[in-house]
Design a protein around this motif. Structure first.
Motif, PDB file in Angstrom:
ATOM      1  N   TRP A  36       0.830  -1.214   0.000  1.00  0.00           N
ATOM      2  CA  TRP A  36       0.000   0.000   0.000  1.00  0.00           C
ATOM      3  C   TRP A  36       0.858   1.255   0.000  1.00  0.00           C
ATOM      4  O   TRP A  36       0.518   2.264  -0.632  1.00  0.00           O
ATOM      5  CB  TRP A  36      -0.940  -0.007   1.201  1.00  0.00           C
ATOM      6  CG  TRP A  36      -0.234   0.088   2.542  1.00  0.00           C
ATOM      7  CD1 TRP A  36       0.202  -0.939   3.323  1.00  0.00           C
ATOM      8  CD2 TRP A  36       0.136   1.296   3.215  1.00  0.00           C
ATOM      9  NE1 TRP A  36       0.836  -0.476   4.450  1.00  0.00           N
ATOM     10  CE2 TRP A  36       0.794   0.908   4.423  1.00  0.00           C
ATOM     11  CE3 TRP A  36      -0.006   2.642   2.955  1.00  0.00           C
ATOM     12  CZ2 TRP A  36       1.286   1.818   5.334  1.00  0.00           C
ATOM     13  CZ3 TRP A  36       0.485   3.566   3.868  1.00  0.00           C
ATOM     14  CH2 TRP A  36       1.132   3.157   5.044  1.00  0.00           C
TER      15      TRP A  36
ATOM     16  N   PHE B 201      -6.474   0.592  -5.945  1.00  0.00           N
ATOM     17  CA  PHE B 201      -6.936  -0.778  -5.728  1.00  0.00           C
ATOM     18  C   PHE B 201      -6.420  -1.730  -6.810  1.00  0.00           C
ATOM     19  O   PHE B 201      -6.092  -2.891  -6.518  1.00  0.00           O
ATOM     20  CB  PHE B 201      -8.462  -0.818  -5.675  1.00  0.00           C
ATOM     21  CG  PHE B 201      -9.036  -0.139  -4.467  1.00  0.00           C
ATOM     22  CD1 PHE B 201      -8.644  -0.497  -3.191  1.00  0.00           C
ATOM     23  CD2 PHE B 201      -9.966   0.883  -4.601  1.00  0.00           C
ATOM     24  CE1 PHE B 201      -9.166   0.139  -2.063  1.00  0.00           C
ATOM     25  CE2 PHE B 201     -10.494   1.514  -3.488  1.00  0.00           C
ATOM     26  CZ  PHE B 201     -10.094   1.141  -2.220  1.00  0.00           C
TER      27      PHE B 201
ATOM     28  N   SER C 135      -3.565  -1.392  -8.434  1.00  0.00           N
ATOM     29  CA  SER C 135      -2.125  -1.586  -8.227  1.00  0.00           C
ATOM     30  C   SER C 135      -1.849  -2.499  -7.044  1.00  0.00           C
ATOM     31  O   SER C 135      -0.941  -3.346  -7.106  1.00  0.00           O
ATOM     32  CB  SER C 135      -1.443  -0.231  -8.008  1.00  0.00           C
ATOM     33  OG  SER C 135      -1.477   0.543  -9.185  1.00  0.00           O
ATOM     34  N   THR C 136      -2.607  -2.323  -5.953  1.00  0.00           N
ATOM     35  CA  THR C 136      -2.356  -3.166  -4.779  1.00  0.00           C
ATOM     36  C   THR C 136      -2.701  -4.637  -5.050  1.00  0.00           C
ATOM     37  O   THR C 136      -2.103  -5.535  -4.450  1.00  0.00           O
ATOM     38  CB  THR C 136      -3.174  -2.663  -3.577  1.00  0.00           C
ATOM     39  OG1 THR C 136      -4.557  -2.528  -3.954  1.00  0.00           O
ATOM     40  CG2 THR C 136      -2.641  -1.322  -3.096  1.00  0.00           C
ATOM     41  N   GLY C 137      -3.652  -4.886  -5.945  1.00  0.00           N
ATOM     42  CA  GLY C 137      -4.009  -6.266  -6.281  1.00  0.00           C
ATOM     43  C   GLY C 137      -3.716  -6.612  -7.723  1.00  0.00           C
ATOM     44  O   GLY C 137      -4.488  -7.347  -8.351  1.00  0.00           O
ATOM     45  N   TRP C 138      -2.608  -6.082  -8.256  1.00  0.00           N
ATOM     46  CA  TRP C 138      -2.300  -6.232  -9.677  1.00  0.00           C
ATOM     47  C   TRP C 138      -2.184  -7.710 -10.087  1.00  0.00           C
ATOM     48  O   TRP C 138      -2.800  -8.141 -11.065  1.00  0.00           O
ATOM     49  CB  TRP C 138      -1.008  -5.498 -10.009  1.00  0.00           C
ATOM     50  CG  TRP C 138      -0.644  -5.527 -11.457  1.00  0.00           C
ATOM     51  CD1 TRP C 138       0.203  -6.392 -12.079  1.00  0.00           C
ATOM     52  CD2 TRP C 138      -1.143  -4.661 -12.480  1.00  0.00           C
ATOM     53  NE1 TRP C 138       0.284  -6.112 -13.422  1.00  0.00           N
ATOM     54  CE2 TRP C 138      -0.533  -5.047 -13.693  1.00  0.00           C
ATOM     55  CE3 TRP C 138      -2.023  -3.577 -12.494  1.00  0.00           C
ATOM     56  CZ2 TRP C 138      -0.784  -4.409 -14.895  1.00  0.00           C
ATOM     57  CZ3 TRP C 138      -2.279  -2.935 -13.695  1.00  0.00           C
ATOM     58  CH2 TRP C 138      -1.675  -3.345 -14.878  1.00  0.00           C
ATOM     59  N   ASP C 139      -1.419  -8.477  -9.345  1.00  0.00           N
ATOM     60  CA  ASP C 139      -1.228  -9.889  -9.707  1.00  0.00           C
ATOM     61  C   ASP C 139      -2.541 -10.658  -9.599  1.00  0.00           C
ATOM     62  O   ASP C 139      -2.836 -11.520 -10.452  1.00  0.00           O
ATOM     63  CB  ASP C 139      -0.169 -10.522  -8.796  1.00  0.00           C
ATOM     64  CG  ASP C 139       1.205  -9.905  -9.011  1.00  0.00           C
ATOM     65  OD1 ASP C 139       1.466  -9.412 -10.128  1.00  0.00           O
ATOM     66  OD2 ASP C 139       2.016  -9.910  -8.060  1.00  0.00           O
ATOM     67  N   ARG C 140      -3.326 -10.363  -8.567  1.00  0.00           N
ATOM     68  CA  ARG C 140      -4.591 -11.064  -8.393  1.00  0.00           C
ATOM     69  C   ARG C 140      -5.571 -10.750  -9.510  1.00  0.00           C
ATOM     70  O   ARG C 140      -6.225 -11.646 -10.065  1.00  0.00           O
ATOM     71  CB  ARG C 140      -5.202 -10.680  -7.042  1.00  0.00           C
ATOM     72  CG  ARG C 140      -6.496 -11.437  -6.712  1.00  0.00           C
ATOM     73  CD  ARG C 140      -7.025 -11.075  -5.348  1.00  0.00           C
ATOM     74  NE  ARG C 140      -7.559  -9.713  -5.296  1.00  0.00           N
ATOM     75  CZ  ARG C 140      -6.958  -8.675  -4.746  1.00  0.00           C
ATOM     76  NH1 ARG C 140      -5.762  -8.824  -4.185  1.00  0.00           N
ATOM     77  NH2 ARG C 140      -7.509  -7.475  -4.730  1.00  0.00           N
ATOM     78  N   HIS C 141      -5.657  -9.462  -9.872  1.00  0.00           N
ATOM     79  CA  HIS C 141      -6.575  -9.066 -10.955  1.00  0.00           C
ATOM     80  C   HIS C 141      -6.123  -9.645 -12.293  1.00  0.00           C
ATOM     81  O   HIS C 141      -6.959 -10.058 -13.107  1.00  0.00           O
ATOM     82  CB  HIS C 141      -6.654  -7.539 -11.045  1.00  0.00           C
ATOM     83  CG  HIS C 141      -7.286  -6.899  -9.850  1.00  0.00           C
ATOM     84  ND1 HIS C 141      -8.526  -7.259  -9.374  1.00  0.00           N
ATOM     85  CD2 HIS C 141      -6.857  -5.898  -9.022  1.00  0.00           C
ATOM     86  CE1 HIS C 141      -8.837  -6.529  -8.313  1.00  0.00           C
ATOM     87  NE2 HIS C 141      -7.836  -5.696  -8.087  1.00  0.00           N
TER      88      HIS C 141
ATOM     89  N   LYS D  79      -7.056 -13.310 -12.382  1.00  0.00           N
ATOM     90  CA  LYS D  79      -8.501 -13.475 -12.539  1.00  0.00           C
ATOM     91  C   LYS D  79      -8.927 -13.216 -13.974  1.00  0.00           C
ATOM     92  O   LYS D  79      -9.775 -13.928 -14.531  1.00  0.00           O
ATOM     93  CB  LYS D  79      -9.234 -12.532 -11.594  1.00  0.00           C
ATOM     94  CG  LYS D  79     -10.746 -12.729 -11.583  1.00  0.00           C
ATOM     95  CD  LYS D  79     -11.402 -11.854 -10.531  1.00  0.00           C
ATOM     96  CE  LYS D  79     -12.919 -12.090 -10.510  1.00  0.00           C
ATOM     97  NZ  LYS D  79     -13.584 -11.245  -9.485  1.00  0.00           N
TER      98      LYS D  79
END
Length: 371
Positions: free
Chosen positions: A61, A187, A189-195, A198
């Motif tokens: 963050w 949001f 950027s903080t969850g870039w790999d997860r997004h 998906k």
């Protein structure tokens, strides 16, 4: 009708309907989702810096927050300084507009006293005398042309200030949009790999490789083209501003930015501004400025010849004639924004062609298989 031909027609119709549905969806959803697209673009640009900061053992963050502060704050400072300086110099140009008008009037009067010009005027007067029916038509056309040129200059100057006023009046709504973009970028950027994972899971396994190849080619083409054009016009603008400052020209910053933007036009480029300006300076007796402008034009040409092959090596090259047609078509269909979107659309179509998208669609229509 032959069954094979019927199947090809149906597959072709399906491709056309699918393309139309995608374009319609883009047309309908783009006004609603463009903040999310801008947020994704911001997150994509920030991703290398975020990764570097994470490598320094910073929490995710905090790395994203520092990256946002760097990009948003830096962009705001640069734009504020540029717009302030530009408005100041445009006001100065407006204040000296009457002086330039008097110079043009004096130049025309001096030309009218020239023997050769006077001979031409006498011939025109004789033509008027011998053909009285053309007199009113010619006068009407001259007056209409003069009014058109005057209105174009006035509209161009007032249009810029109207844009500034509209921008100021729309600051509350722009502030809301900016907050949405910043939060969405945070949001993403903080969850870039997860997004990313998906998004990949939503695609069939057979399409992952083709889509990845298309994206890589499109990214190289589009971002390479935009980066190349930004570098070239920035270099041109900087050279022009420095050159005009050395020549003692007022409002060098505003003129340099304008010439840098004009440099986007294929074939014509900066010559469409500098060469007539040098000719005008020579005719008004300012020989030093005319020579200086010609030297400046030569420096720009040499610099572009050296830089352009290296800079454009990072992008897919588009034929200058095709680029000019794309700019003209974009201008006719979308106005000033079309000058940018027209070439961008050409780059995207060219990237699709290089990635084999249209070849695969043709294969699907003819054989029912994508390859």
């Amino acid at each position: 009708m032959d069954t094979l031909v019927l199947k090809r027609m149906l597959r072709g119709l399906w491709v056309v309907l699918a393309a139309a549905a995608i374009l319609l969806a883009v047309y309908v959803l783009l006004p609603l989702l463009y903040p999310l697209l801008l947020a994704w673009l911001l997150a994509y640009v920030m991703h290398p810096l975020v990764q570097m900061l994470k490598g320094l053992r910073l929490p995710g963050w905090l790395a994203v927050s520092l990256s946002l502060l760097f990009y948003i704050g830096g962009t705001a400072l640069v734009l504020t300084a540029l717009i302030t300086r530009l408005v100041k110099e445009l006001i100065g140009l407006l204040q000296t507009f009457d002086l330039h008008t008097d110079q043009w009037r004096g130049l025309l009067q001096s030309l009218s006293r020239n023997a050769s010009i006077q001979n031409i005027i006498n011939q025109i007067n004789q033509f008027y005398h011998d053909n009285p029916g053309y007199h009113a038509t010619i006068d009407s056309n001259i007056n209409r042309t003069t009014e058109t040129v005057g209105q174009a200059v006035t509209q161009m100057i007032t249009g810029f200030f109207n844009i500034i006023l509209k921008l100021i009046s729309s600051l509350p709504s722009l502030g809301t949009i900016l907050i949405v973009i910043v939060l969405a970028a945070f949001f993403l950027s903080t969850g870039w790999d997860r997004h990313t994972a998906k998004l990949q899971s939503l695609l069939p396994a057979s399409m992952l490789r083709p889509v990845s190849e298309i994206w890589m080619d499109l990214r190289k083409a589009l971002f390479g083209y935009l980066r190349a054009q930004l570098v070239l016009i920035s270099v041109t603008a900087v050279i022009v501003i420095i050159g005009l400052l050395l020549l003692g020209v007022r409002s060098a910053f505003a003129i340099g930015l304008t010439i840098g933007i004009v440099d986007l036009i294929p074939y014509l480029g900066v010559g469409v501004v500098i060469l007539p300006w040098a000719l005008y300076s020579y005719m008004t007796g300012n020989i030093g400025l005319a020579i200086g402008l010609l030297v400046l034009y030569g420096i720009i040409l040499v610099t572009r010849q050296v830089l352009e092959p290296k800079v454009l090596a990072s992008s897919i090259g588009i034929d200058p004639l095709a680029m000019l047609i794309g700019m003209f078509a974009g201008l006719q269909l979308l106005g000033m924004i079309g000058l940018i979107l027209g070439p961008v659309l050409l780059v995207i179509l060219d990237a699709f062609t290089r990635a084999g998208v249209f070849r695969a669609l043709r294969s699907y229509i003819l054989s029912g298989r994508l390859h």
